[in-house]
Write a protein that holds these residues in place. Structure first.
Motif, PDB file in Angstrom:
ATOM      1  N   GLY A   1       0.798  -1.212   0.000  1.00 43.23           N
ATOM      2  CA  GLY A   1       0.000   0.000   0.000  1.00 43.23           C
ATOM      3  C   GLY A   1       0.832   1.263   0.000  1.00 43.23           C
ATOM      4  O   GLY A   1       2.067   1.224   0.020  1.00 43.23           O
TER       5      GLY A   1
ATOM      6  N   HIS B   1      -6.436   1.855  -1.639  1.00 49.77           N
ATOM      7  CA  HIS B   1      -5.643   0.615  -1.689  1.00 49.77           C
ATOM      8  C   HIS B   1      -6.416  -0.546  -1.073  1.00 49.77           C
ATOM      9  O   HIS B   1      -6.462  -1.649  -1.647  1.00 49.77           O
ATOM     10  CB  HIS B   1      -4.326   0.820  -0.941  1.00 49.77           C
TER      11      HIS B   1
ATOM     12  N   GLU C   1      -7.684  -3.945  -2.956  1.00 51.11           N
ATOM     13  CA  GLU C   1      -7.277  -5.274  -2.500  1.00 51.11           C
ATOM     14  C   GLU C   1      -8.491  -6.129  -2.157  1.00 51.11           C
ATOM     15  O   GLU C   1      -8.507  -7.328  -2.446  1.00 51.11           O
ATOM     16  CB  GLU C   1      -6.349  -5.150  -1.289  1.00 51.11           C
TER      17      GLU C   1
END
Length: 392
Positions: free
Chosen positions: A232, A354, A358
């Motif tokens: 990240g 991020h 994910e």
């Protein structure tokens, strides 16, 4: 005791050419009397003042290697380069001489002084002179028993501010030195931090203790490429900037987060949030580490993100309930460009993007795996059905 650890220049009232005798002042006896060390290695009691009837003049070196106005180097009978072991022995001798003199006068034993590091070649110096206008040679590297910033006596080069030279010590070791004005010593001591992306130069607050404001930290820290890697984006810069603009400090931000989310002290993550906040305060504002380039700082800020995000829904719900009218708070926010209090928690938008990406990857992977399992199960059932039809 004001003259302790200074270097005196004495001109005795005797006929003949002018000779200035150098003395290292090692121990205080009483009044203007001190135990001094001569260039010949003798230690005895002498009056260090202009009132000494044996003297024609009495002066002090303003700084190591610096002579006062009117004194020529050729006139000085100076101290040789004594080793640290020699200086330790002379200091012990000075204490014995003072103790004996006090006993002879009926004053009892002298109280031993705290040990002061010996500087080869002259009386020990506690630290650099910080008087503006006084030039001094300071060690620009750690070498030969000197640490960066220690005064180095006996440098033969001409003293000029910012001048640099290589000085040879008594044991033949060469050390890099720089001439520094006493008023700029603190800036000089912060020089090593300029080449290390993990630390900042030490800054003192008005009461003389190390401390930086969050605004100073945000301005002084510079994000540079690092070898460590965490999944990240790097969020430390965003967090420090956020806290600087918020202008509350770590402790007040913690209390604001508790108030917005309506949390009790024993709620999940609240005590951890406080302890992490206080640890970061000491690391960044007191120890003055570079917040933008340290892995442990990044990990601790990520944990603060996690705790605040976990409770952010409580803040949104509480805020929505307190708003009346025909439009919801979400609609008012969209139409009027309002900023909700819950949106001002310390949660970095780049980190949220991020996490969202994910999670979408993970959800997509799980969805595809579930479809594969369903396809295999359907194929198996179809195969069993066909086999049953072929074998009635």
């Amino acid at each position: 005791m004001a003259l302790l650890n200074r270097t005196a220049l004495l001109e005795y009232d005797v006929p003949g050419p002018v000779v200035i005798h150098e003395r290292a002042i090692l121990q205080h006896l009483s009044g203007d009397e001190y135990a001094v060390l001569t260039p010949d290695g003798d230690v005895y009691i002498e009056e260090m003042a202009v009132t000494n009837s044996d003297l024609r003049s009495f002066r002090l070196r303003p700084a190591p290697g610096v002579l006062p106005p009117g004194v020529l180097a050729a006139q000085v009978y100076g101290l040789p380069v004594f080793t640290p072991a020699d200086m330790a022995g002379y200091r012990a001798e000075a204490q014995r001489v003072v103790a004996a003199e006090l006993a002879a006068r009926g004053g009892g034993a002298v109280i031993a002084q705290a040990a002061v590091p010996a500087v080869a070649g002259m009386a020990p110096v506690v630290g650099p002179n910080r008087v503006a206008g006084v030039l001094q040679w300071l060690a620009a590297e750690t070498r030969g028993g000197y640490s960066f910033g220690d005064p180095v006596p006996g440098v033969a080069a001409a003293a000029a501010e910012h001048a640099r030279s290589v000085h040879t010590l008594h044991d033949g070791v060469e050390i890099f030195v720089q001439c520094v004005d006493g008023g700029r010593v603190q800036d000089f001591l912060g020089t090593p931090a300029l080449s290390d992306h993990r630390i900042l130069a030490v800054k003192l607050n008005p009461v003389g203790t190390p401390e930086r404001s969050l605004g100073d930290i945000a301005a002084a820290c510079k994000e540079v490429p690092v070898k460590w890697s965490l999944p990240g984006p790097r969020t430390s810069k965003w967090c420090v900037t956020y806290l600087s603009i918020e202008a509350l400090g770590f402790e007040a931000h913690h209390e604001r987060m508790r108030t917005l989310c309506r949390l009790e002290p024993n709620s999940w993550g609240v005590q951890e949030h406080f302890q992490l906040s206080m640890t970061l305060r000491h690391a960044l504002q007191i120890d003055q580490l570079d917040a933008f380039n340290l892995a442990f700082v990044e990990v601790m800020f990520r944990r603060l993100h996690t705790i605040e995000y976990a409770h952010s829904e409580r803040a949104r719900e509480a805020e929505s309930k307190s708003v009346g009218g025909r439009l919801s708070l979400e609609e008012q926010q969209t139409f009027g460009g309002l900023v909700r209090h819950s949106a001002t928690l310390m949660i970095c938008p780049q980190l949220l993007d991020h996490v969202k990406l994910e999670i979408e990857k993970e959800v997509g992977l799980q969805k595809n795996m579930r479809k594969m399992r369903e396809e295999r199960e359907n194929a198996r059932k179809a195969g069993n059905k066909k086999k049953g039809e072929e074998n009635p």
